[in-house]
Write an enzyme that holds these catalytic residues in place. Structure first.
Site, mmCIF file in Angstrom:
data_model
loop_
_atom_site.group_PDB
_atom_site.id
_atom_site.type_symbol
_atom_site.label_atom_id
_atom_site.label_comp_id
_atom_site.label_asym_id
_atom_site.label_seq_id
_atom_site.Cartn_x
_atom_site.Cartn_y
_atom_site.Cartn_z
ATOM 1 N N LYS A 140 0.847 -1.203 0.000
ATOM 2 C CA LYS A 140 0.000 0.000 0.000
ATOM 3 C C LYS A 140 0.880 1.250 0.000
ATOM 4 O O LYS A 140 1.896 1.308 0.697
ATOM 5 C CB LYS A 140 -0.911 -0.028 1.228
ATOM 6 C CG LYS A 140 -1.971 1.064 1.261
ATOM 7 C CD LYS A 140 -2.893 0.861 2.448
ATOM 8 C CE LYS A 140 -3.963 1.927 2.520
ATOM 9 N NZ LYS A 140 -4.883 1.706 3.655
ATOM 10 N N SER A 189 -10.245 -0.630 6.460
ATOM 11 C CA SER A 189 -9.528 -0.362 5.208
ATOM 12 C C SER A 189 -8.831 -1.571 4.588
ATOM 13 O O SER A 189 -8.411 -1.504 3.437
ATOM 14 C CB SER A 189 -8.503 0.757 5.423
ATOM 15 O OG SER A 189 -9.167 1.971 5.657
ATOM 16 N N SER A 219 -9.412 1.944 2.557
ATOM 17 C CA SER A 219 -8.452 2.725 1.790
ATOM 18 C C SER A 219 -7.375 1.873 1.104
ATOM 19 O O SER A 219 -6.592 2.390 0.315
ATOM 20 C CB SER A 219 -7.769 3.743 2.706
ATOM 21 O OG SER A 219 -7.074 3.101 3.768
#
Length: 588
Positions: free
Chosen positions: A150, A249, A225
């Site tokens: 990420k 997320s 996210s």
């Protein structure tokens, strides 16, 4: 002339000194000109970041193409079809080379990102890591496995922007602890993936790198996210990814994209070397964790991470190695379950997924016990929302200085930036009509003082104790509960942040929680959705119905929960659910 119109004039006349001089004669226009110049600088930074991304992907494409030309016999389809456990075995016994696996996944990741825009950077050091593996005598648990990371998790020589302009240009001098440990175990971080601006959103869009699409349906969000991770893994461009989770997320993109994802206890895995817009917020616990196509991959990743190297690099992480005995146990479980949390009515497919999974577990010899989470409205409003925005949203709003708000975040941002007095007035006005929205506005005012912050932290501890007492009274091992889904239509996540109630509960409690896909949306689910009214009949309920419409065939997941520090038991429960769900699908 409006500000927007002035910006258009300025854009058109850039480079024409006479027009600019005329505009400067007006003091109002001068102010707008200054703002326009600032905006232009922001856009230039974004343009440079996109150019750097494009150059990185070109470099990645050249490397993949070069390997393909030099090794035309590489069985790419076979490599991509293997599970991670199978891939590890073949890498360790030498029947597959790390080069063939890395460059195969490079090629596939490029293919996926062209379709859904999920990769933000090529980790150029991956080829150096590949060479280091050749010289290592010991093969780590993740030997030769390419891993996606990420974007806000630090990688040496790269920028961690979190989708925000303020962090562009800050090249990281060293890897985050989790990346160091992955490399220590033989993994090869090779790409970094997209996130929503600020990451306090479960869509996946920012003005630097753009909108990421769901590879299963481009009209749908991949979630967030960790949405870039979800899209890349679901599209087949990565076999294992690392995400983060402060309200769901990891679990939401896993749910939206049909993946398995684990949010561990907050401090089970080191978070050193991670960019965040809410550093210092202690009421709601974030965590880093793995995302993959199956539970065994998550378990292997956790086993690899929970090693002496992590405990050495970050002494604040409890030195608790992975307990293989718990993960592989076949002892029948006592499982609490609930079909809805009382805050948001579950969509028809969410509810059906719990009902079907509960029956499968009962038929397999497990004991299922109804469970009702205590005082969920209070938890969402006073513990989660007032906790994560205990400063009234000031830190988050400050992140937008020198930035432009992404359209998917505007609804949230416009609410966060309201003065506390205005939020309170709106809360009073809305209370008789829309009590849930009124409570949310009141909570967004924050705590107001250090004393109140201490009280809020105490309230979280008291709620956690109450929850555990109820858990112990029922003698539960684990809990089965809904995961928000199916995947939302674009534009809705930013208008429904409170719908994370199903996942944010376990950030407040700091319990390990994972998501497993068990079914797909049926036409019957879609038909039943037409009668969806929600618990409150307010605009949020109407939006949730609209958000999940048109999802026939898309994945539906359930959530599996254990007590703190019991990730192995959580994973063992997830594995049981996965096995039973797969068996049911084979028999249909």
């Amino acid at each position: 002339m409006t500000q927007e119109r002035l910006w258009q004039v300025l854009d058109a006349s850039w480079g024409d000194p006479r027009t600019l001089s005329a505009l400067l004669c007006s003091s109002v226009a001068a102010v707008v000109l200054i703002k326009w110049l600032e905006r232009r600088q922001i856009q230039q930074k974004m343009k440079e970041a996109r150019r750097a991304r494009d150059l990185a992907l070109e470099r990645m494409e050249k490397a993949a193409h070069r390997f393909k030309q030099e090794n035309p016999g590489t069985q790419t389809a076979q490599i991509l079809s293997l599970t991670m456990v199978e891939l590890v075995e073949k890498l360790k016994d030498g029947s597959l080379s790390p080069e063939s696996v890395l460059y195969t996944y490079m090629g596939k990741a490029l293919e996926v990102t062209r379709e859904v825009n999920c990769v933000t950077d090529f980790v150029h050091g991956c080829e150096d890591q590949l060479q280091k593996l050749k010289n290592q005598k010991e093969k780590g648990l993740l030997y030769g496995i390419p891993i996606s990371i990420k974007e806000h998790i630090d990688c040496k020589g790269h920028i961690s922007s979190g989708g925000m302009v303020k962090f562009l240009g800050q090249v990281k001098e060293e890897d985050s602890v989790i990346v160091q440990v992955l490399k220590h175990q033989g993994a090869i971080p090779f790409v970094r993936t997209n996130v929503p601006q600020t990451m306090i959103n479960y869509d996946c869009s920012n003005l630097i790198f753009g909108q990421t699409l769901n590879p299963l349906n481009h009209q749908k969000s991949p979630g967030g996210s960790s949405g870039g991770e979800g899209a890349l893994i679901a599209g087949g461009g990565s076999i294992l990814g690392i995400g983060s989770d402060v309200a769901g997320s990891i679990r939401l993109p896993s749910s939206f994209c049909g993946l398995c994802g684990l949010k561990p206890t907050g401090n089970r895995i080191s978070k050193l070397g991670v960019v965040s817009p809410i550093i210092g917020m202690e009421s709601v616990v974030p965590a880093l964790g793995p995302m993959a196509r199956d539970v065994d991959s998550l378990a292997l990743c956790m086993k690899a991470l929970l090693c002496e190297e992590m405990f050495r690099l970050d002494p604040t992480v409890p030195p608790i190695p992975f307990n293989e005995e718990v993960y592989t146990s076949s002892k029948p479980l006592r499982i609490g379950y609930y079909e809805g949390d009382g805050y948001f009515q579950p969509s028809p497919s969410m509810k059906r997924a719990i009902q079907e999974t509960r029956k499968l577990l009962q038929d397999a010899g497990h004991t299922l016990v109804p469970f009702v989470p205590p005082n969920i409205d209070y938890m969402v409003d006073e513990l989660f929302t007032r906790g994560i925005f205990s400063d009234g949203g000031v830190h988050l709003v400050d992140c937008f200085k020198g930035d432009i708000v992404d359209p998917t975040l505007k609804s949230q941002f416009n609410t966060y930036r309201l003065p506390a007095l205005v939020k309170r007035i709106f809360a009073i006005i809305l209370k008789p009509i829309y009590p849930r929205i009124a409570r949310d506005l009141s909570a967004l005012c924050g705590v107001g003082s250090a004393k109140n912050l201490w009280d809020q932290h105490g309230a979280v501890e008291a709620y956690r104790t109450e929850f555990i007492v109820k858990w112990r009274k029922l003698k539960l091992d684990v809990i089965l509960c809904p995961a928000l889904g199916p995947a939302f239509n674009h534009g809705y996540a930013g208008k429904l942040f409170a719908a994370t109630s199903y996942t944010n509960l376990y950030n407040v409690l700091d319990f390990p929680a994972g998501v497993v896909p068990v079914s797909t949306v049926t036409r019957a689910d879609e038909e039943e959705l037409k009668r969806y009214r929600g618990h409150y009949g307010d605009p949020w309920d109407k939006r949730l119905k609209e958000a999940v419409e048109g999802a026939v065939g898309l994945p539906v997941a359930v959530q599996c929960v254990a007590l703190p520090w019991q990730e192995e038991l959580c994973l063992r429960f997830m594995k049981e659910v996965e096995t039973l769900a797969h068996s049911m699908r084979r028999n249909v």
